[in-house]
Motif scaffolding. Structure first.
Motif, PDB file in Angstrom:
ATOM      1  N   ALA A 160       0.841  -1.208   0.000  1.00  0.00           N
ATOM      2  CA  ALA A 160       0.000   0.000   0.000  1.00  0.00           C
ATOM      3  C   ALA A 160       0.871   1.252   0.000  1.00  0.00           C
ATOM      4  O   ALA A 160       0.470   2.301  -0.468  1.00  0.00           O
ATOM      5  N   ASN A 161       2.091   1.132   0.535  1.00  0.00           N
ATOM      6  CA  ASN A 161       3.090   2.203   0.531  1.00  0.00           C
ATOM      7  C   ASN A 161       2.531   3.573   0.909  1.00  0.00           C
ATOM      8  O   ASN A 161       2.616   4.518   0.130  1.00  0.00           O
ATOM      9  N   PRO A 162       1.987   3.705   2.117  1.00  0.00           N
ATOM     10  CA  PRO A 162       1.424   4.991   2.523  1.00  0.00           C
ATOM     11  C   PRO A 162       2.491   6.074   2.664  1.00  0.00           C
ATOM     12  O   PRO A 162       3.655   5.785   2.954  1.00  0.00           O
ATOM     13  N   ILE A 163       2.063   7.301   2.453  1.00  0.00           N
ATOM     14  CA  ILE A 163       2.914   8.488   2.530  1.00  0.00           C
ATOM     15  C   ILE A 163       2.117   9.571   3.257  1.00  0.00           C
ATOM     16  O   ILE A 163       0.908   9.698   3.057  1.00  0.00           O
ATOM     17  N   ALA A 164       2.795  10.359   4.065  1.00  0.00           N
ATOM     18  CA  ALA A 164       2.143  11.519   4.683  1.00  0.00           C
ATOM     19  C   ALA A 164       3.159  12.649   4.796  1.00  0.00           C
ATOM     20  O   ALA A 164       4.355  12.410   4.898  1.00  0.00           O
ATOM     21  N   TRP A 165       2.661  13.854   4.739  1.00  0.00           N
ATOM     22  CA  TRP A 165       3.482  15.045   4.981  1.00  0.00           C
ATOM     23  C   TRP A 165       2.636  16.046   5.732  1.00  0.00           C
ATOM     24  O   TRP A 165       1.417  16.038   5.634  1.00  0.00           O
ATOM     25  N   GLY A 166       3.303  16.877   6.496  1.00  0.00           N
ATOM     26  CA  GLY A 166       2.606  17.906   7.262  1.00  0.00           C
ATOM     27  C   GLY A 166       3.468  19.147   7.369  1.00  0.00           C
ATOM     28  O   GLY A 166       4.696  19.061   7.415  1.00  0.00           O
ATOM     29  N   ILE A 167       2.831  20.309   7.374  1.00  0.00           N
ATOM     30  CA  ILE A 167       3.517  21.593   7.527  1.00  0.00           C
ATOM     31  C   ILE A 167       2.770  22.419   8.571  1.00  0.00           C
ATOM     32  O   ILE A 167       1.574  22.233   8.785  1.00  0.00           O
ATOM     33  N   PRO A 168       3.480  23.332   9.215  1.00  0.00           N
ATOM     34  CA  PRO A 168       2.810  24.171  10.213  1.00  0.00           C
ATOM     35  C   PRO A 168       1.730  25.033   9.563  1.00  0.00           C
ATOM     36  O   PRO A 168       1.811  25.379   8.381  1.00  0.00           O
ATOM     37  N   GLY A 169       0.718  25.370  10.354  1.00  0.00           N
ATOM     38  CA  GLY A 169      -0.309  26.300   9.888  1.00  0.00           C
ATOM     39  C   GLY A 169       0.250  27.711   9.822  1.00  0.00           C
ATOM     40  O   GLY A 169       1.409  27.964  10.157  1.00  0.00           O
ATOM     41  N   ALA A 170      -0.570  28.647   9.396  1.00  0.00           N
ATOM     42  CA  ALA A 170      -0.140  30.032   9.235  1.00  0.00           C
ATOM     43  C   ALA A 170       0.184  30.686  10.574  1.00  0.00           C
ATOM     44  O   ALA A 170       0.847  31.715  10.622  1.00  0.00           O
ATOM     45  N   GLY A 171      -0.287  30.079  11.645  1.00  0.00           N
ATOM     46  CA  GLY A 171       0.030  30.608  12.972  1.00  0.00           C
ATOM     47  C   GLY A 171      -1.012  31.587  13.464  1.00  0.00           C
ATOM     48  O   GLY A 171      -2.130  31.666  12.968  1.00  0.00           O
ATOM     49  N   GLY A 172      -0.639  32.338  14.450  1.00  0.00           N
ATOM     50  CA  GLY A 172      -1.563  33.297  15.039  1.00  0.00           C
ATOM     51  C   GLY A 172      -2.519  32.629  15.996  1.00  0.00           C
ATOM     52  O   GLY A 172      -2.433  31.444  16.290  1.00  0.00           O
ATOM     53  N   ASP A 173      -3.465  33.415  16.473  1.00  0.00           N
ATOM     54  CA  ASP A 173      -4.428  32.918  17.440  1.00  0.00           C
ATOM     55  C   ASP A 173      -5.674  32.326  16.799  1.00  0.00           C
ATOM     56  O   ASP A 173      -6.533  31.796  17.490  1.00  0.00           O
ATOM     57  N   ASP A 174      -5.789  32.440  15.483  1.00  0.00           N
ATOM     58  CA  ASP A 174      -6.953  31.907  14.787  1.00  0.00           C
ATOM     59  C   ASP A 174      -6.954  30.387  14.903  1.00  0.00           C
ATOM     60  O   ASP A 174      -5.979  29.732  14.540  1.00  0.00           O
ATOM     61  N   PRO A 175      -8.041  29.788  15.414  1.00  0.00           N
ATOM     62  CA  PRO A 175      -8.058  28.341  15.628  1.00  0.00           C
ATOM     63  C   PRO A 175      -7.972  27.537  14.333  1.00  0.00           C
ATOM     64  O   PRO A 175      -7.561  26.389  14.347  1.00  0.00           O
ATOM     65  N   ILE A 176      -8.341  28.140  13.214  1.00  0.00           N
ATOM     66  CA  ILE A 176      -8.244  27.439  11.934  1.00  0.00           C
ATOM     67  C   ILE A 176      -6.858  27.644  11.319  1.00  0.00           C
ATOM     68  O   ILE A 176      -6.181  26.689  10.950  1.00  0.00           O
ATOM     69  N   ASP A 177      -6.417  28.880  11.207  1.00  0.00           N
ATOM     70  CA  ASP A 177      -5.124  29.167  10.585  1.00  0.00           C
ATOM     71  C   ASP A 177      -3.961  28.569  11.349  1.00  0.00           C
ATOM     72  O   ASP A 177      -2.905  28.295  10.779  1.00  0.00           O
ATOM     73  N   GLY A 178      -4.115  28.353  12.629  1.00  0.00           N
ATOM     74  CA  GLY A 178      -3.037  27.801  13.439  1.00  0.00           C
ATOM     75  C   GLY A 178      -2.886  26.294  13.320  1.00  0.00           C
ATOM     76  O   GLY A 178      -1.917  25.732  13.797  1.00  0.00           O
ATOM     77  N   GLN A 179      -3.853  25.642  12.670  1.00  0.00           N
ATOM     78  CA  GLN A 179      -3.801  24.186  12.547  1.00  0.00           C
ATOM     79  C   GLN A 179      -2.803  23.753  11.476  1.00  0.00           C
ATOM     80  O   GLN A 179      -2.678  24.392  10.434  1.00  0.00           O
ATOM     81  N   PRO A 180      -2.094  22.645  11.716  1.00  0.00           N
ATOM     82  CA  PRO A 180      -1.194  22.121  10.693  1.00  0.00           C
ATOM     83  C   PRO A 180      -1.968  21.707   9.442  1.00  0.00           C
ATOM     84  O   PRO A 180      -3.148  21.366   9.515  1.00  0.00           O
TER      85      PRO A 180
END
Length: 189
Positions: A160-180
């Motif tokens: 199945a060879n799964p792959i994942a990548w993640g990057i930091p969110g835009a930051g700040g106090d916004d609960p959405i923008d701060g999410q990875p």
């Protein structure tokens, strides 16, 4: 359908793994990971795996309290022998070490060997992103006979060879923008 609160489900699963002889740290990590997979909508890597993990521990193919040891290491890399412990424990330790190395040397690369099924890859790259880093993870995700039929094939031959990548969110106090931001998929799709 009966609903069980996530905290209660974690407690029950934790108890199952402790009854198998897993340490408190191991049982809590595996229980947290399995329930979190369900909460993330990745049910195939959630609590449905408990009977399989129990059977693997009873048959001796998983060693719940195995020591994870460094086989080879450089400033930015490491090879860990995980002693066939639960994959969630192995992958968490591997990502923690990769993050520590990256914090010191701008890159951290850790390879795991002799580990059990690590579950949902997005869990680990999200950890890297929450630490302010980009995380990637690759996995063979297969048994010797394969899990996936090649295009046009009728029998399983490929991993199945799964792959994942993640990057930091835009930051700040916004609960959405701060999410990875992350992507977690299998190449079988």
């Amino acid at each position: 359908m009966k609903s069980i609160a996530a905290s209660e489900l974690r407690r029950r699963i934790d108890g199952i793994f402790r009854a198998l002889g897993a340490s408190e740290e191991v049982s809590e990590q595996v229980a947290w990971s399995l329930v979190e997979s369900n909460l993330a909508g990745h049910d195939s890597h959630g609590v449905i795996r408990v009977p399989w993990y129990v059977r693997a521990a009873q048959e001796g193919t998983i060693h719940p309290n195995a020591e994870i040891r460094v086989v080879r290491e450089s400033a930015a890399t490491a090879l860990l022998d995980c002693g066939y412990t639960y994959g969630q424990v192995s992958a968490t330790a591997g990502m923690k070490l990769a993050i520590e190395k990256a914090a010191q040397h701008d890159i951290g690369m850790v390879v795991l060997q002799h580990t059990g099924h690590i579950g949902r890859l997005g869990e680990y790259v999200t950890t890297a992103a929450q630490a302010g880093m980009m995380g990637t993870i690759y996995c063979n995700g297969s048994r010797p006979s394969g899990l996936v039929a090649p295009y046009g094939g009728v029998a399983r031959r490929l991993g199945a060879n799964p792959i994942a990548w993640g990057i930091p969110g835009a930051g700040g106090d916004d609960p959405i923008d701060g999410q990875p931001v992350f992507l977690d998929y299998a190449t079988s799709a």
